[in-house]
Design a protein around this motif. Structure first.
Motif, PDB file in Angstrom:
ATOM      1  N   GLY A  46     -10.850 -13.438  36.437  1.00 51.01           N
ATOM      2  CA  GLY A  46     -10.534 -13.465  37.871  1.00 51.01           C
ATOM      3  C   GLY A  46     -11.149 -14.660  38.577  1.00 51.01           C
ATOM      4  O   GLY A  46     -10.512 -15.305  39.417  1.00 51.01           O
ATOM      5  N   ILE A  47     -12.396 -14.977  38.233  1.00 53.57           N
ATOM      6  CA  ILE A  47     -13.083 -16.118  38.870  1.00 53.57           C
ATOM      7  C   ILE A  47     -12.407 -17.437  38.472  1.00 53.57           C
ATOM      8  O   ILE A  47     -12.244 -18.337  39.298  1.00 53.57           O
ATOM      9  CB  ILE A  47     -14.590 -16.129  38.504  1.00 53.57           C
ATOM     10  N   ALA A  49      -9.284 -17.759  37.839  1.00 58.48           N
ATOM     11  CA  ALA A  49      -8.062 -17.778  38.671  1.00 58.48           C
ATOM     12  C   ALA A  49      -8.382 -18.194  40.109  1.00 58.48           C
ATOM     13  O   ALA A  49      -7.655 -18.988  40.710  1.00 58.48           O
ATOM     14  CB  ALA A  49      -7.377 -16.413  38.632  1.00 58.48           C
ATOM     15  N   TRP A  50      -9.490 -17.690  40.675  1.00 54.64           N
ATOM     16  CA  TRP A  50      -9.895 -18.089  42.040  1.00 54.64           C
ATOM     17  C   TRP A  50     -10.226 -19.580  42.106  1.00 54.64           C
ATOM     18  O   TRP A  50      -9.918 -20.253  43.093  1.00 54.64           O
ATOM     19  CB  TRP A  50     -11.131 -17.313  42.515  1.00 54.64           C
ATOM     20  N   THR A  52      -8.999 -21.959  40.192  1.00 52.28           N
ATOM     21  CA  THR A  52      -7.704 -22.648  40.138  1.00 52.28           C
ATOM     22  C   THR A  52      -7.030 -22.619  41.509  1.00 52.28           C
ATOM     23  O   THR A  52      -6.531 -23.635  42.010  1.00 52.28           O
ATOM     24  CB  THR A  52      -6.787 -21.956  39.098  1.00 52.28           C
ATOM     25  N   TYR A  53      -7.041 -21.440  42.135  1.00 55.05           N
ATOM     26  CA  TYR A  53      -6.452 -21.264  43.466  1.00 55.05           C
ATOM     27  C   TYR A  53      -7.152 -22.173  44.486  1.00 55.05           C
ATOM     28  O   TYR A  53      -6.489 -22.804  45.313  1.00 55.05           O
ATOM     29  CB  TYR A  53      -6.582 -19.797  43.864  1.00 55.05           C
ATOM     30  N   MET A  62     -14.120 -22.782  48.356  1.00 54.04           N
ATOM     31  CA  MET A  62     -13.742 -21.935  47.222  1.00 54.04           C
ATOM     32  C   MET A  62     -14.092 -22.605  45.891  1.00 54.04           C
ATOM     33  O   MET A  62     -14.518 -21.939  44.954  1.00 54.04           O
ATOM     34  CB  MET A  62     -12.252 -21.613  47.249  1.00 54.04           C
TER      35      MET A  62
END
Lengths: 86, 86
Positions: A46-47, A49-50, A52-53, A62
């Protein structure tokens, strides 16, 4: 830096700071019994993915926060696998 | 929805899902001994800052993720204060 990024960096510092004592505690005590391996794996992915976002949204706060947390969560995962075997 | 928000929602679902078992475990066991009150307070304020940042950056995935996590972290804080007294 605009005020939006100021709020973002405040958020980044607070949530990152809240996470570090857990890493330190696990490192010192080597007690990983209350940490769940699937939870750590899901969180780590998840981290990533965050992070990358954060890059895609051009969000400095971020990128900053998740760069630190990706290391913290990797360390917890590493401790779990290393000390969980005993 | 563009692909950036798809990555954001993937991140949101993963990190939120990783957090929920902790809330459930604390609720069932009422064991708050390993949770630190300052850490929970700092994290809760940090999540409110992330939620504010998500609104200001017009980020649906951040608003979604932090709306859930603000409730989860409030519950942990509430459990800590309620069960920590015993």
């Amino acid at each position: 830096m605009d005020y939006i990024e100021l709020i973002g960096f405040l958020a980044a510092i607070l949530t990152t700071a809240a996470f570090l004592p857990q890493v330190y505690k696990t490192w010192k005590t080597k007690d990983v019994s209350s940490l769940s391996l699937p939870m750590l794996l899901i969180f780590f992915v998840g981290i990533i993915a965050w992070l990358t976002y954060g890059f895609l949204k051009n969000s400095p706060s971020m990128i900053f926060a998740n760069s630190i947390t990706v290391v913290s969560s990797f360390l917890l995962l590493f401790f779990k696998i290393k000390y969980g075997k005993k």
